[in-house]
Motif scaffolding. Sequence first.
Motif, PDB file in Angstrom:
ATOM      1  N   PRO A 131       0.862  -1.182   0.000  1.00 10.53           N
ATOM      2  CA  PRO A 131       0.000   0.000   0.000  1.00 10.53           C
ATOM      3  C   PRO A 131       0.900   1.234   0.000  1.00 10.53           C
ATOM      4  O   PRO A 131       1.952   1.228   0.638  1.00 10.53           O
ATOM      5  CB  PRO A 131      -0.767  -0.116   1.314  1.00 10.53           C
ATOM      6  CG  PRO A 131       0.054  -1.002   2.185  1.00 10.53           C
ATOM      7  CD  PRO A 131       0.835  -1.903   1.283  1.00 10.53           C
ATOM      8  N   SER A 132       0.524   2.248  -0.748  1.00 11.14           N
ATOM      9  CA  SER A 132       1.351   3.451  -0.743  1.00 11.14           C
ATOM     10  C   SER A 132       0.525   4.660  -1.104  1.00 11.14           C
ATOM     11  O   SER A 132      -0.623   4.551  -1.503  1.00 11.14           O
ATOM     12  CB  SER A 132       2.503   3.309  -1.734  1.00 11.14           C
ATOM     13  OG  SER A 132       2.005   3.372  -3.048  1.00 11.14           O
ATOM     14  N   GLY A 133       1.136   5.805  -0.953  1.00 14.15           N
ATOM     15  CA  GLY A 133       0.429   7.048  -1.257  1.00 14.15           C
ATOM     16  C   GLY A 133       1.409   8.110  -1.680  1.00 14.15           C
ATOM     17  O   GLY A 133       2.051   7.993  -2.718  1.00 14.15           O
ATOM     18  N   CYS A 134       1.584   9.101  -0.858  1.00 14.76           N
ATOM     19  CA  CYS A 134       2.389  10.257  -1.227  1.00 14.76           C
ATOM     20  C   CYS A 134       3.879   9.942  -1.320  1.00 14.76           C
ATOM     21  O   CYS A 134       4.632  10.677  -1.920  1.00 14.76           O
ATOM     22  CB  CYS A 134       2.200  11.359  -0.196  1.00 14.76           C
ATOM     23  SG  CYS A 134       2.942  10.922   1.383  1.00 14.76           S
ATOM     24  N   ARG A 135       4.294   8.889  -0.704  1.00 10.71           N
ATOM     25  CA  ARG A 135       5.691   8.476  -0.685  1.00 10.71           C
ATOM     26  C   ARG A 135       6.606   9.534  -0.107  1.00 10.71           C
ATOM     27  O   ARG A 135       7.786   9.603  -0.456  1.00 10.71           O
ATOM     28  CB  ARG A 135       6.157   8.097  -2.095  1.00 10.71           C
ATOM     29  CG  ARG A 135       5.217   7.171  -2.822  1.00 10.71           C
ATOM     30  CD  ARG A 135       5.762   6.764  -4.157  1.00 10.71           C
ATOM     31  NE  ARG A 135       6.830   5.827  -3.995  1.00 10.71           N
ATOM     32  CZ  ARG A 135       6.691   4.511  -4.078  1.00 10.71           C
ATOM     33  NH1 ARG A 135       5.521   3.989  -4.319  1.00 10.71           N
ATOM     34  NH2 ARG A 135       7.721   3.720  -3.906  1.00 10.71           N
ATOM     35  N   MET A 136       6.078  10.359   0.740  1.00 14.73           N
ATOM     36  CA  MET A 136       6.938  11.349   1.377  1.00 14.73           C
ATOM     37  C   MET A 136       6.598  11.512   2.854  1.00 14.73           C
ATOM     38  O   MET A 136       6.937  12.509   3.467  1.00 14.73           O
ATOM     39  CB  MET A 136       6.876  12.677   0.641  1.00 14.73           C
ATOM     40  CG  MET A 136       5.493  13.241   0.470  1.00 14.73           C
ATOM     41  SD  MET A 136       5.494  14.766  -0.452  1.00 14.73           S
ATOM     42  CE  MET A 136       6.247  15.852   0.764  1.00 14.73           C
ATOM     43  N   GLY A 137       5.894  10.550   3.385  1.00 15.03           N
ATOM     44  CA  GLY A 137       5.734  10.531   4.833  1.00 15.03           C
ATOM     45  C   GLY A 137       4.592  11.332   5.413  1.00 15.03           C
ATOM     46  O   GLY A 137       4.529  11.506   6.627  1.00 15.03           O
ATOM     47  N   ILE A 138       3.665  11.813   4.579  1.00 13.99           N
ATOM     48  CA  ILE A 138       2.603  12.602   5.199  1.00 13.99           C
ATOM     49  C   ILE A 138       1.221  11.964   5.139  1.00 13.99           C
ATOM     50  O   ILE A 138       0.346  12.341   5.886  1.00 13.99           O
ATOM     51  CB  ILE A 138       2.506  14.023   4.605  1.00 13.99           C
ATOM     52  CG1 ILE A 138       2.242  13.963   3.112  1.00 13.99           C
ATOM     53  CG2 ILE A 138       3.729  14.841   4.936  1.00 13.99           C
ATOM     54  CD1 ILE A 138       1.864  15.320   2.534  1.00 13.99           C
ATOM     55  N   CYS A 139       1.024  10.990   4.259  1.00 15.68           N
ATOM     56  CA  CYS A 139      -0.361  10.557   4.061  1.00 15.68           C
ATOM     57  C   CYS A 139      -0.740   9.315   4.867  1.00 15.68           C
ATOM     58  O   CYS A 139      -1.888   9.036   5.063  1.00 15.68           O
ATOM     59  CB  CYS A 139      -0.619  10.285   2.594  1.00 15.68           C
ATOM     60  SG  CYS A 139       0.045   8.696   2.068  1.00 15.68           S
ATOM     61  N   PHE A 140       0.211   8.557   5.305  1.00 15.27           N
ATOM     62  CA  PHE A 140      -0.022   7.337   6.060  1.00 15.27           C
ATOM     63  C   PHE A 140      -0.734   6.272   5.244  1.00 15.27           C
ATOM     64  O   PHE A 140      -1.311   5.349   5.783  1.00 15.27           O
ATOM     65  CB  PHE A 140      -0.770   7.629   7.368  1.00 15.27           C
ATOM     66  CG  PHE A 140       0.110   8.342   8.352  1.00 15.27           C
ATOM     67  CD1 PHE A 140       0.375   9.690   8.185  1.00 15.27           C
ATOM     68  CD2 PHE A 140       0.706   7.668   9.388  1.00 15.27           C
ATOM     69  CE1 PHE A 140       1.221  10.355   9.059  1.00 15.27           C
ATOM     70  CE2 PHE A 140       1.556   8.327  10.272  1.00 15.27           C
ATOM     71  CZ  PHE A 140       1.803   9.668  10.104  1.00 15.27           C
ATOM     72  N   GLY A 141      -0.689   6.421   3.936  1.00 11.79           N
ATOM     73  CA  GLY A 141      -1.288   5.409   3.086  1.00 11.79           C
ATOM     74  C   GLY A 141      -0.456   4.143   3.024  1.00 11.79           C
ATOM     75  O   GLY A 141      -0.888   3.147   2.475  1.00 11.79           O
ATOM     76  N   CYS A 142       0.725   4.184   3.585  1.00 11.21           N
ATOM     77  CA  CYS A 142       1.645   3.060   3.462  1.00 11.21           C
ATOM     78  C   CYS A 142       1.832   2.325   4.783  1.00 11.21           C
ATOM     79  O   CYS A 142       2.694   1.478   4.903  1.00 11.21           O
ATOM     80  CB  CYS A 142       2.988   3.565   2.978  1.00 11.21           C
ATOM     81  SG  CYS A 142       3.682   4.766   4.116  1.00 11.21           S
ATOM     82  N   VAL A 143       1.018   2.693   5.772  1.00 12.36           N
ATOM     83  CA  VAL A 143       1.210   2.132   7.114  1.00 12.36           C
ATOM     84  C   VAL A 143       0.864   0.640   7.152  1.00 12.36           C
ATOM     85  O   VAL A 143      -0.204   0.240   6.716  1.00 12.36           O
ATOM     86  CB  VAL A 143       0.329   2.893   8.126  1.00 12.36           C
ATOM     87  CG1 VAL A 143       0.307   2.183   9.467  1.00 12.36           C
ATOM     88  CG2 VAL A 143       0.846   4.313   8.298  1.00 12.36           C
ATOM     89  N   VAL A 183       3.974   0.900  11.108  1.00  8.87           N
ATOM     90  CA  VAL A 183       5.052   1.772  10.637  1.00  8.87           C
ATOM     91  C   VAL A 183       4.747   2.278   9.238  1.00  8.87           C
ATOM     92  O   VAL A 183       4.034   1.641   8.470  1.00  8.87           O
ATOM     93  CB  VAL A 183       6.419   1.045  10.624  1.00  8.87           C
ATOM     94  CG1 VAL A 183       6.843   0.686  12.038  1.00  8.87           C
ATOM     95  CG2 VAL A 183       6.374  -0.205   9.763  1.00  8.87           C
ATOM     96  N   GLN A 184       5.307   3.427   8.921  1.00  9.26           N
ATOM     97  CA  GLN A 184       5.175   3.992   7.583  1.00  9.26           C
ATOM     98  C   GLN A 184       6.335   3.459   6.754  1.00  9.26           C
ATOM     99  O   GLN A 184       7.486   3.834   6.994  1.00  9.26           O
ATOM    100  CB  GLN A 184       5.279   5.512   7.636  1.00  9.26           C
ATOM    101  CG  GLN A 184       4.085   6.224   8.176  1.00  9.26           C
ATOM    102  CD  GLN A 184       4.431   7.673   8.436  1.00  9.26           C
ATOM    103  OE1 GLN A 184       5.017   7.999   9.455  1.00  9.26           O
ATOM    104  NE2 GLN A 184       4.082   8.541   7.508  1.00  9.26           N
ATOM    105  N   THR A 185       6.030   2.637   5.762  1.00 14.02           N
ATOM    106  CA  THR A 185       7.109   2.010   5.016  1.00 14.02           C
ATOM    107  C   THR A 185       7.845   3.001   4.122  1.00 14.02           C
ATOM    108  O   THR A 185       8.998   2.767   3.775  1.00 14.02           O
ATOM    109  CB  THR A 185       6.590   0.856   4.141  1.00 14.02           C
ATOM    110  OG1 THR A 185       5.559   1.359   3.307  1.00 14.02           O
ATOM    111  CG2 THR A 185       6.062  -0.274   5.007  1.00 14.02           C
ATOM    112  N   CYS A 186       7.207   4.092   3.762  1.00 12.35           N
ATOM    113  CA  CYS A 186       7.871   4.991   2.806  1.00 12.35           C
ATOM    114  C   CYS A 186       8.991   5.794   3.442  1.00 12.35           C
ATOM    115  O   CYS A 186       9.825   6.358   2.742  1.00 12.35           O
ATOM    116  CB  CYS A 186       6.861   5.910   2.108  1.00 12.35           C
ATOM    117  SG  CYS A 186       6.207   7.220   3.123  1.00 12.35           S
ATOM    118  N   ILE A 187       9.035   5.869   4.759  1.00 11.00           N
ATOM    119  CA  ILE A 187      10.119   6.612   5.406  1.00 11.00           C
ATOM    120  C   ILE A 187      10.849   5.745   6.424  1.00 11.00           C
ATOM    121  O   ILE A 187      11.565   6.260   7.272  1.00 11.00           O
ATOM    122  CB  ILE A 187       9.628   7.922   6.049  1.00 11.00           C
ATOM    123  CG1 ILE A 187       8.317   7.704   6.809  1.00 11.00           C
ATOM    124  CG2 ILE A 187       9.439   9.000   5.013  1.00 11.00           C
ATOM    125  CD1 ILE A 187       8.466   7.320   8.208  1.00 11.00           C
TER     126      ILE A 187
HETATM  127  S1  FES Z   1       3.070   6.531   1.365  1.00 13.67           S
HETATM  128 FE1  FES Z   1       2.680   8.303   2.353  1.00 13.67          FE
HETATM  129  S2  FES Z   1       3.285   8.084   4.317  1.00 13.67           S
HETATM  130 FE2  FES Z   1       3.912   6.414   3.249  1.00 13.67          FE
END
Ligand code: FES
Lengths: 361, 393
Positions: A307-319, A346-350
């Motif tokens: 699962p992913s989203g913004c890939r910069m640590g703000i959306c929590f789509g990757c938790v 955990v947020q995988t993108c960061i």
């Molecule tokens: S994809 Fe956005 S916080 Fe991880």
Amino acid sequence: MSPSAPAVLGRLRARTLRLAELVATPLVPADYIDLFDPLRSGADLRGRLVAVRPETRDSATLVIRPGRGWLPHVPGQYVRIGVDVDGVRLWRAYSVTSPLDEPGGHITVTVKAIPGGVVSNHLVHHARPGTVLQLDQATGEFVLPTTAPTKILFITAGSGITPVMGMLRNAVHELDDVVLVHSAPTEADVIFRREIRALAATGRIRLVEKHTDRDGMVDVDELARLVPDLAERESWACGPTGMLDVLEQHFADQGLADRLHTERFRPAVFVTGEGGTVTFDRTDTTVEADGATPILDAGEAAGVLMPSGCRMGICFGCVVPLRSGAVRDLRDGAVTTAAEGDGVLVQTCISAAAGPCHIDV
Amino acid sequence: MTALQKKAHNPIAHLTEQDVTDLGLELDALREQIIASRGASDAAYIRKVITFQRRLELVSRGILLFSLFPPAWIAGTTGLSISKILENMEIGHNVMHGQWDWMRDPKIHSTSWEWDLASPSAMWKHSHNQIHHTFTNVLGRDNDLGYGIMRVDEDQRWSPFFLGQPLWNFLNACLFEYGIAAYDLEIGKVLKGRKDKALFRTELKAVWAKVKRQATRDYIVHPLLSGPSALSTLAANVTANLVRNLWTHSVIMCGHFPSGIETFTKHSIDGETRGEWYLRQMLGAGNISGGPSTHMLTGNLSFQIEHHLYPDMPSNKYAEIAPQVQALFERYGLTYTTGPLLKQLGSAWAQVVRLSLPNDFFAHAGSAVATAPTTLVRKMTRGEQRSELPAAA
Ligand code: FES
Ligand SMILES: Cc1cc2nc3c(=O)[nH]c(=O)nc-3n(C[C@H](O)[C@H](O)[C@H](O)COP(=O)(O)OP(=O)(O)OC[C@H]3O[C@@H](n4cnc5c(N)ncnc54)[C@H](O)[C@@H]3O)c2cc1C
């Protein structure tokens, strides 16, 4: 034939429940009832801290009234307790020290504050009666068999006395021949000192109390001297890693490995160095990731559907839940660790691997 | 809305690349300082708000069982409206942003929260957190910019259809929860055939299931439970949802639409640095000034600027950092857009109305305004705002 009374009641109950769910949506009825009775049966298991009794200068016994869903433990087992420290829910395991018939249906655990220990220091020094704690049902294999062996040896050190105390308090009168070899740095550090001395004084147990600051550690030769009939005994040991390692080796050397039961308090040490092996449990994929690659990237590169989203640590789509191991927050270097069963999100993108870790995807 | 890049007067022209880097570093440092200070009192705060909201809802719905009596109707409807607003704004919106994930409480977590709104949490999180917060105020990327039915940019071609946009905007405000659901479904994209049909059908099913459950609760179950008060309870619930819709729509309009807030062209963010990202958030959001109850009822989106800088920071921290953020704006010569609710709302509505008309409408009609042409252009361009439709916050 008309339906039986229990069947009617059952259906009525199911309908009431459905109605309650409709009334409460998008929450569930329990979310509202929890406001008033967090310990009721059917609720997530919790307990209320009733009292905190100091034992030694750095340990204390917590008296807990468990919720009505609590199932009786087996003496020697431990309970996982979730406690909010500085607002963060942390789970730790503690051996139950109370007997099954503790007054008020309470249970007790006895915690020793270890230097720098987040939860143990909080519980020993800052926990306030009235606090609601999260609980799991008691579990663990460090227990006496249903028919207790005639000759028993307990080898404990420091807070390792706790599961043994749970067993002794519950059933010492049913045990014929018990030897307890217990070590602590000084006399003042012996948890339950008066109680175990009293058991020894009345002849219930034979107590060997060692103060390691003065006497040094008990080694295997001394143990053999102290307990000459060691080979005839079923043994239970709980204490520091070093002590348990030595004992296991010794018992194995003597061909007695299956007569020794151990309980370890310390989780495996996590290597929080460079990176590590990331295992995506559900997809059964394992990759080597360096300490700079986000787990999200590592997973995707290995073909895992992350699962992913913004890939910069703000959306929590990757938790996703970290089942065990350690990851490092690439932003501030903070390391998050999880022991088996914790499922820390955990947020995988960061987050990068900071040692071997298991991700629940 | 004239994108910042096309303006005659560029409000960031005075900043060097180094300035922007420094700005980013300062904001990162501030973030770290606040994140490190999160603790027991913050956790106690959100739990208190949640407990209060749930009790208020229970009491209000309890009172509404007797809504036939006008005082009960008024008290119950007021309580329920406030409860719904709190649930959507200070609780739902912020929890779903992950602001409270650090507490590791699975019951107050972005991945598990479901809110009292037509749009299912999972879908809203995607369109809001990922699209809107990533592409804040970027024309053609931030779908919140007018979302197909509104003219939000001066460069967007005018057609007579847009004459109706004040009306569309008002209708959207009244039905806002459904507007958000439609927005999250990306209806616009669907109509243009740019969305995967199978995905759309799955999402539509999810939305419909949630809409049904929500409506059954408010418009059937609770009224029926009220017995003789059924009709008045129905009216109360409709009113509470309407109040919530109008309120949330207004708060959100104030966040990105009043004059003073900037928009950005589609490709201006290609290769954007961390500092530039922060800068865009600073210029693309506006605050609402007011007291503690304003902040609480807006879900602290009255600190929209702070929220856009740090979307995952606990909402109760925004008030704490606002003075520092404002000082930063001053030091870097930037405009910190803020004002009382009614003023900001008026300004936002003025944009909607102005952009419903052709660009030169005021230029022709406004020759009476005795201003130098350049000032006039500036005034107008500065006024350009994007229409914040559903779900922006
Ligand atoms: S994809 Fe956005 S916080 Fe991880
Ligand atoms: C099955 C089981 C039963 C347990 N029963 C008890 C019990 O009855 N009473 C009790 O006091 N504890 C018991 N523990 C240990 C307890 O779960 C915690 O590990 C302990 O309280 C330390 O937690 P902390 O948060 O204070 O330390 P942390 O903040 O997690 O750790 C701080 C530092 O101490 C180190 N450390 C962690 N655990 C230990 C340890 N046990 N000894 C020395 N150093 C350590 C860590 O590596 C770290 O460097 C039990 C553990 C297990 C697995």
